[in-house]
Design an enzyme around this catalytic site. Structure first.
Site, PDB file in Angstrom:
ATOM      1  N   LYS A  22       0.795  -1.275   0.162  1.00 44.66           N
ATOM      2  CA  LYS A  22       0.027  -0.036  -0.100  1.00 44.66           C
ATOM      3  C   LYS A  22       0.852   1.256  -0.142  1.00 44.66           C
ATOM      4  CE  LYS A  22      -4.006  -2.382   2.404  1.00 44.66           C
ATOM      5  NZ  LYS A  22      -4.525  -2.495   3.566  1.00 44.66           N
ATOM      6  N   GLN A  49      -4.565  -1.708   9.480  1.00 48.74           N
ATOM      7  CA  GLN A  49      -4.501  -2.839   8.994  1.00 48.74           C
ATOM      8  C   GLN A  49      -5.373  -4.245  10.016  1.00 48.74           C
ATOM      9  OE1 GLN A  49      -3.481  -3.384   5.945  1.00 48.74           O
ATOM     10  NE2 GLN A  49      -4.014  -5.544   6.096  1.00 48.74           N
ATOM     11  N   ASP A  51     -11.169   2.973   4.323  1.00 45.08           N
ATOM     12  CA  ASP A  51     -11.341   1.382   4.279  1.00 45.08           C
ATOM     13  C   ASP A  51     -13.185   1.500   3.929  1.00 45.08           C
ATOM     14  OD1 ASP A  51      -9.469  -0.525   4.164  1.00 45.08           O
ATOM     15  OD2 ASP A  51      -8.784  -0.425   6.265  1.00 45.08           O
TER      16      ASP A  51
HETATM   17  N1  GUN Z   1      -7.048  -6.915   6.038  1.00 41.91           N
HETATM   18  C1  GUN Z   1      -7.204  -7.755   5.079  1.00 41.91           C
HETATM   19  N2  GUN Z   1      -8.050  -6.708   4.130  1.00 41.91           N
HETATM   20  C2  GUN Z   1      -7.995  -5.486   4.717  1.00 41.91           C
HETATM   21  C3  GUN Z   1      -8.464  -4.197   4.310  1.00 41.91           C
HETATM   22  O1  GUN Z   1      -9.073  -4.125   3.252  1.00 41.91           O
HETATM   23  N3  GUN Z   1      -8.361  -3.195   4.935  1.00 41.91           N
HETATM   24  C4  GUN Z   1      -7.660  -3.306   6.217  1.00 41.91           C
HETATM   25  N4  GUN Z   1      -7.504  -2.173   6.973  1.00 41.91           N
HETATM   26  N5  GUN Z   1      -7.253  -4.551   6.739  1.00 41.91           N
HETATM   27  C5  GUN Z   1      -7.488  -5.631   5.834  1.00 41.91           C
END
Ligand code: GUN
Length: 285
Positions: free
Chosen positions: A53, A97, A120
């Protein structure tokens, strides 16, 4: 018949280039979108996701920072970190995350993120807006899946879409997007406890596997000619596999996403788009 491969990597590149061009225009007004990702602990998969990311942000002209916190952090210390980012005007997007270590209350953590910075789309306010069909931030993975379905040219109107998985991150919002007006799919949600699941998945024109079980969906569970989207990322000793058994599925489906290189890159592309949206909304542009 062998299915057409849906190249998520390539489609994500197109989305990222579009975002980068819009970021460049915003930069003319001295606004640089900034995303801060918080990662707690040492989960190797999460470390990889966050690094990807961060890299994607920088490439698109977005400032991407990572706050790395020890797994011993307390709930109130984590909430303090989020509060500081909520009040920092230079930060447009905040992402925690998941999964968090078991002693932390994920729901309370997500609730604490400023809804205008919740790139998100996990905050209940943003979930509610999405469900009502007036989204602020669409959740990244389901939004990426919608884009992939669009690129196949297959009409969703009146189609039977079967979603396997009921998570807050993918399954539930995925179903909500597919059923919304304008998309107009007929949606069935299955999960790990669904009885005779093959009977249901074989009715799907569009089958989305997001159950988190390696190679759960076999070719025998797929209707010939269906579009198959594999959201799974499961680590095997030697390779990564999806929730779909690719080798048998590719013989039955008309189009299928590979793992890796399908849904994963789209999630990141949509995160960049949401960060740009957050920067625009917060700066009044
Ligand atoms: N863990 C797995 N997928 C995601 C996501 O799309 N966002 C976040 N913050 N954590 C994740």
């Amino acid at each position: 018949m062998t299915a057409q491969l849906i190249d998520g990597k390539q489609i994500a590149e197109i989305v990222k280039a579009e975002v980068a061009a819009e970021v460049a225009i915003l930069a003319e007004q001295s606004i640089v979108p900034r995303l801060v990702a918080i990662i707690v602990g040492e989960d190797p998969a999460s470390q990889v996701y966050v690094r990807n990311k961060e890299r994607a942000c920088l490439k698109a002209g977005i400032a991407g920072d990572v706050v790395r916190l020890a797994s011993s952090i307390t709930q109130s210390e984590l909430l303090d970190q989020i509060s500081a980012l909520n009040h920092d005007d230079s930060v447009h997007g905040i992402l925690v995350q998941l999964p968090l270590p078991a002693h932390l209350d994920s729901m309370a953590v997500l609730d604490a993120i400023h809804p205008g910075k919740d790139v998100d789309g996990f905050h209940p306010e943003n979930v509610g807006l999405m469900l009502q069909g007036r989204p602020r931030f669409l959740p990244c993975t389901p939004h990426g899946v919608m884009k992939l379905i669009q690129t196949t040219g297959v009409s969703t109107v009146g189609a039977h879409a079967v979603v396997i998985g009921r998570s807050d991150i993918v399954g539930k919002p995925m179903a909500a997007l597919l059923v919304q007006k304008g998309v107009d799919a007929t949606v069935t949600i299955c999960h790990s406890r669904t009885r005779n699941i093959g009977e249901i998945t074989r009715q799907a024109d569009i089958l989305i596997a997001a159950v988190g079980i390696p190679e759960f969906v076999t070719g025998a569970m797929i209707r010939p000619g269906a579009v198959v989207i594999d959201v799974g990322i499961n680590r095997r000793e030697d390779r990564i596999v999806g929730d779909v058994q690719f080798e048998s599925a590719v013989q039955v489906a008309s189009a299928i996403t590979p793992v890796p290189g399908g849904v994963g890159p789209m999630t990141i592309a949509m995160l960049l788009r949401n960060t740009l949206t957050a920067a625009r909304l917060l700066s009044g542009q």
